[in-house]
Design an enzyme around this catalytic site. Sequence first.
Site, PDB file in Angstrom:
ATOM      1  CG  ASP A 295      -2.299  -0.855   1.534  1.00 37.42           C
ATOM      2  OD1 ASP A 295      -2.213  -0.813  -0.065  1.00 37.42           O
ATOM      3  OD2 ASP A 295      -1.734  -1.438   2.353  1.00 37.42           O
TER       4      ASP A 295
ATOM      5  CG  ASN B 210      -4.226   6.697   2.793  1.00 31.55           C
ATOM      6  OD1 ASN B 210      -5.434   6.192   2.338  1.00 31.55           O
ATOM      7  ND2 ASN B 210      -2.580   5.749   3.384  1.00 31.55           N
ATOM      8  CG  ASP B 211      -3.107   9.375   6.695  1.00 33.38           C
ATOM      9  OD1 ASP B 211      -2.059   9.140   6.579  1.00 33.38           O
ATOM     10  OD2 ASP B 211      -3.911   8.886   7.592  1.00 33.38           O
TER      11      ASP B 211
ATOM     12  CE  LYS C 163       8.520  16.550  25.931  1.00 33.20           C
ATOM     13  NZ  LYS C 163       8.189  17.725  26.337  1.00 33.20           N
TER      14      LYS C 163
ATOM     15  NE  ARG D 225      -5.300  22.221  26.458  1.00 34.42           N
ATOM     16  CZ  ARG D 225      -6.175  22.652  25.518  1.00 34.42           C
ATOM     17  NH1 ARG D 225      -7.018  22.107  25.866  1.00 34.42           N
ATOM     18  NH2 ARG D 225      -5.789  23.879  26.367  1.00 34.42           N
TER      19      ARG D 225
ATOM     20  CG  ASP E 167      -0.044  10.285  21.458  1.00 32.95           C
ATOM     21  OD1 ASP E 167      -0.112  10.659  22.615  1.00 32.95           O
ATOM     22  OD2 ASP E 167       0.399   8.670  21.890  1.00 32.95           O
TER      23      ASP E 167
ATOM     24  CE1 TYR F 293      -2.302   6.473  14.402  1.00 37.32           C
ATOM     25  CE2 TYR F 293      -0.945   8.027  13.247  1.00 37.32           C
ATOM     26  CZ  TYR F 293      -1.110   7.564  14.720  1.00 37.32           C
ATOM     27  OH  TYR F 293      -0.605   8.253  15.272  1.00 37.32           O
ATOM     28  CG  ASN F 294      -9.995   7.366  10.444  1.00 34.30           C
ATOM     29  OD1 ASN F 294     -10.396   8.378  11.179  1.00 34.30           O
ATOM     30  ND2 ASN F 294     -10.888   6.726  10.406  1.00 34.30           N
TER      31      ASN F 294
ATOM     32  CD  GLN G 178       4.485   6.868   1.085  1.00 38.97           C
ATOM     33  OE1 GLN G 178       4.115   7.470   0.557  1.00 38.97           O
ATOM     34  NE2 GLN G 178       3.695   5.282   1.042  1.00 38.97           N
TER      35      GLN G 178
END
Length: 292
Positions: free
Chosen positions: A74, A148-149, A159, A176, A178, A191-192, A247
Site C-alpha cells: 500500500d 490517505n491522511d 510528548k 490535546r 498524541d 491510521y484513522n 511518508q
Amino acid sequence: MNKDRLQKIESAGFVLKPDSPEIKPIFQEIRKLFEERGIRVALAERSAAMIGERGTPFEKMCEESDFLVSLGGDGTLLSLVRRSYPWHKPVVGINAGNLGFLADVTIEEVPIFLDQLFDGRYRIDCRLMIAGHIEKASGAKVEFFALNDVVVSSPIPSKMVIVNASIEEERFNTYRGDGLIISTPTGSTAYNLAAGGPVVYPLTRAFILTPVLAHSLTNQRPLVVPADFAIELDTEKYEAIATIDGQERYEIEEGDRVFISVAKEDARLLHRQERNYFSVLRDKLHWGDRNW
Ligand SMILES: NC(=O)c1ccc[n+]([C@@H]2O[C@H](COP(=O)([O-])OP(=O)(O)OC[C@H]3O[C@@H](n4cnc5c(N)ncnc54)[C@H](O)[C@@H]3O)[C@@H](O)[C@H]2O)c1
Ligand SMILES: Nc1ncnc2c1ncn2[C@@H]1O[C@H](COP(=O)(O)OP(=O)(O)OP(=O)(O)O)[C@@H](O)[C@H]1O
C-alpha cells in the site's frame, strides 16, 4: 475525456517497492506478461537502479504511460498516486507487500487482470485527494497532496501536542494528546481506523477528523465533515510535525498554519471489476470475523 475508461492500453509505467531488489524476478515475469499483450513497459529510474536496469525519468514515464502500476504494498501505491497526481493517470496496485488493502491485484491474478483489461472488464474509481499547504510563520509556503491522511503529532514519542482546528474559518476545537488525523475516506481504514475513527465508504465526499489518544475526559469524538469544507490547523507550545500519508514529514512551529482542502481532481484507482469494498474489509481487516 471519459475518466472511467482507459484512453488506450498501449503503455504502462512501473514503480517498484523501495529497498526490495528481491522483487526483480517478479517484475521481469510481470513485464513479460504485459509485453506479450503488446503493452510497452517503462520502469521509473529509481526502481530501475534498484534492480540494475536503466529506467525512465519519473516525469517522462507519467507523461507517456496510459496507466501506472505500483508493484509493492500500500505504501508504494500511496507514494505513486501522490507523486503522479499532476498527470492524472489511472494507477493500479499489484500487491507485493503485506496487507495490500489498496494494492489489490495479486501477482497470480496479473494474467487474468490483463485479459479483463482488454475486455473492458475493469473499474476506475475516483478517490478524493487532500490538497494542502503549510504557511510558515516566516512567510514560506509548502504544498502537498495526500491520498490517505495528514497527521499532526509530536516528533518525540510520549510528548503531547496541542492542535487548534478551524473549519470554514471558524475555530472549532483544541485537541490535546498524541495528535490529530485528517483522513480521506480512502485513509479511513488506515491510521484513522486504529485511532477509533469510522470506516467511511471510499466514494463518500468527506473528511474525517480523528484525535489520537486525546488527553481528555470529555470524549473527543471523531468528526466527519463535507469535503468542500476548508480545514485549518495550528499548534501551540509543543514541537509538532505534519506527516503526509505516513511518508512525507514537515516540521510545524508555533505560528505556522496547515491548510487542508479537497484537491481539484480526484485520484483514479484502476481495479478489477469484481473488486468489492466490503469483501476487502472482510478479507483484509477481518471485519465481522468472529475469530478475530
Ligand atoms: N497505528 C496505525 O495503524 C498507523 C500508524 C501510523 C501510520 N499509519 C498509516 O499508514 C499509512 C501509510 O501506509 P504505508 O503502507 O506507507 O506505511 P506502513 O508501512 O507503516 O504501513 C501501515 C499499514 O497500513 C496499511 N494501509 C495503508 N493505507 C491503507 C488504507 N488506505 N487502508 C487500509 N490499510 C492501509 C498498510 O498496508 C500497512 O499495513 C498512513 O497514511 C497512515 O494512515 C497507521
Ligand atoms: N516513495 C516513498 N517514500 C517514502 N516511503 C515509501 C515510499 N514508497 C514506499 N514507502 C514505504 O516503504 C515501506 C514498504 O513499502 P510498502 O508499504 O509498499 O510495502 P509493505 O509495507 O510490505 O506493504 P503494505 O503497506 O501493503 O503492508 C512502507 O513503510 C512505505 O511507507
